[in-house]
Enzyme design. Structure first.
Site, PDB file in Angstrom:
ATOM      1  N   SER A   1      16.037  33.115  46.107  1.00  0.00           N
ATOM      2  CA  SER A   1      16.956  32.802  47.202  1.00  0.00           C
ATOM      3  C   SER A   1      18.062  33.848  47.240  1.00  0.00           C
ATOM      4  O   SER A   1      18.816  33.991  46.276  1.00  0.00           O
ATOM      5  CB  SER A   1      17.557  31.413  47.009  1.00  0.00           C
ATOM      6  OG  SER A   1      16.544  30.423  47.023  1.00  0.00           O
TER       7      SER A   1
ATOM      8  N   ARG B   1      26.069  27.179  41.343  1.00  0.00           N
ATOM      9  CA  ARG B   1      25.722  28.585  41.176  1.00  0.00           C
ATOM     10  C   ARG B   1      26.888  29.441  40.719  1.00  0.00           C
ATOM     11  O   ARG B   1      27.014  30.613  41.096  1.00  0.00           O
ATOM     12  CB  ARG B   1      25.130  29.158  42.461  1.00  0.00           C
ATOM     13  CG  ARG B   1      23.885  28.458  42.960  1.00  0.00           C
ATOM     14  CD  ARG B   1      22.725  28.525  41.968  1.00  0.00           C
ATOM     15  NE  ARG B   1      21.624  27.720  42.463  1.00  0.00           N
ATOM     16  CZ  ARG B   1      21.469  26.418  42.190  1.00  0.00           C
ATOM     17  NH1 ARG B   1      22.350  25.796  41.407  1.00  0.00           N
ATOM     18  NH2 ARG B   1      20.451  25.755  42.666  1.00  0.00           N
TER      19      ARG B   1
ATOM     20  N   GLU C   1      23.470  35.655  46.382  1.00  0.00           N
ATOM     21  CA  GLU C   1      23.323  35.141  45.031  1.00  0.00           C
ATOM     22  C   GLU C   1      23.055  36.244  44.007  1.00  0.00           C
ATOM     23  O   GLU C   1      23.583  36.195  42.900  1.00  0.00           O
ATOM     24  CB  GLU C   1      22.193  34.101  44.989  1.00  0.00           C
ATOM     25  CG  GLU C   1      22.078  33.387  43.663  1.00  0.00           C
ATOM     26  CD  GLU C   1      21.175  32.170  43.735  1.00  0.00           C
ATOM     27  OE1 GLU C   1      20.588  31.824  42.693  1.00  0.00           O
ATOM     28  OE2 GLU C   1      21.062  31.554  44.800  1.00  0.00           O
TER      29      GLU C   1
END
Length: 392
Positions: A274, A184, A384
């Site tokens: 998420s 990520r 995130e």
């Protein structure tokens, strides 16, 4: 050249695309969390030249800049954005298959909804992204986040990214090896905060993605299924290859069950997906702080796969655990929260707008969850989404 699927059939992008956007929308109009205040200026660009001109013009004027695609990974402040929001409206999937190398070279503009790219790849027999079905947002965001799900990452099939470099004020081609891809993260994402050029670049980083090139194998069967949950839903063993269309449908079903496919009628999908990344810890720290029954997964390097569909080598000395497990075992079950912002009733990792939430509501919920996990396990969860005008 392959035509993209009809936007109205896109399960991940249609809900946002169908929402009315006026001459100067609010950030609530432009994001899947549906929160955020007014913007000082707004531009929708339909060509690369228009996009570059808008970015260059903002930088020359010293105007804060936010470039948006699908708006699926953004939590924006209720006060709005005192700058220009530029929305990349370009569409298209340009793929050239070469049977001599058993591959397809696929070039996609940054604004193209990602799930339509996956649908096109499956329909055309281009293997390697089928497990990334149903992820909302634009193609330009995929290398920024090194998007991944169900055992696949875009790092496996990414070839290069064309960007506008705001520091050097020119267009550049970055090969996959220059992107510093990890779990990520990427060079592109890190430029939001790393201060290159002596200035912070956020909420849009130094590099504005113009288009993304993928190298995909020609195959109607999927890459080997590497994710146990997906393998179980398909009724096969891990490592098995099945028709790519079956993988796509299975992934979409799994994501719908978790509220991770956008649906305007379902408040569990009014989210940024998420909200926290899965923590990656040194093995010694994991042994110290994780309970014995906490999930432990190997950390794998998807940039080092020898061929498309191959297995990612394990990174020694690190372990990845589940943010969802930590959240649930810190006392935050599905549906936790009161009023306008709660955890999803389908998955504890998604923070949701129940219809009238503000950014402040969601930020307070995120802080409660983060602090609770830290107090219980001594592990700091990392958000995130990009926070616009906010700090967690």
């Amino acid at each position: 050249m392959a035509e993209p699927t009809t936007p109205g059939t896109d399960p991940a992008g249609a809900a946002l695309a169908e929402r009315p956007v006026g001459p100067r929308p609010t950030l609530a109009d432009l994001t899947t969390l549906r929160v955020g205040g007014p913007v000082a200026a707004y531009a929708e660009t339909h060509s690369e030249a228009e996009l570059v001109d808008a970015v260059r013009g903002a930088d020359e004027a010293g105007t804060p800049l936010l470039v948006l695609g699908g708006g699926s990974n953004v939590l924006a402040a209720d006060a709005g954005f005192d700058g220009i929001v530029v929305r990349d409206a370009r569409r298209g999937v340009d793929g050239v298959a070469d049977s001599s190398c058993a591959g397809a070279n696929v070039v996609v503009p940054a604004g193209q909804p990602w799930d339509e790219v996956v649908a096109t790849a499956v329909a055309e027999g281009w293997m390697g992204v089928e497990a990334l079905s149903g992820i909302p947002g634009s193609t330009g965001a995929t290398p920024v986040q090194n998007v991944g799900a169900y055992g696949q990452e875009v790092a496996e099939t990414l070839s290069s990214v064309r960007v506008y470099d705001r520091l050097e004020r020119r267009t550049r081609l970055l090969a996959v090896g220059e992107l510093g891809l990890g779990y990520r993260t990427s060079l592109l994402k890190r430029s939001l905060t790393d201060g290159t050029g002596g200035r912070p670049w956020g909420p849009t980083g130094r590099y504005v993605v113009l288009d993304v090139t993928f190298q995909l194998r020609l195959a109607t069967l999927s890459a080997p299924v590497r994710y146990a949950e997906l393998a179980r839903s398909l009724g096969v063993d891990v490592g098995t290859r099945v028709p790519a269309a079956e993988v796509r449908e299975a992934v979409l079903a799994l994501r719908r069950g978790k509220g991770m496919v956008l649906d305007p009628e379902d408040h569990d999908t009014w989210s940024a997906g998420s909200f926290f990344t899965n923590p990656v810890l040194p093995v010694a720290l994991a042994e110290e702080r994780l309970p014995v029954d906490a999930p432990r997964f190997p950390v794998t390097d998807h940039t080092a796969i020898g061929q498309i569909g191959g297995a990612a080598p394990v990174v020694e000395g690190l372990v990845k655990t589940s943010a969802a497990w930590l959240i649930a075992h810190a006392g935050f079950e599905k549906g936790f929260g009161e009023g306008r912002a709660t955890l999803s009733t389908k998955h504890p990792l998604a923070l949701t707008n129940r219809g009238s939430a503000t950014a402040a509501d969601l930020l307070a919920l995120a802080r409660t969850v983060r602090d609770g996990v830290r107090d219980r396990f001594g592990i700091e969860l990392v958000p995130e989404p990009v926070l616009v005008g906010l700090e967690l």
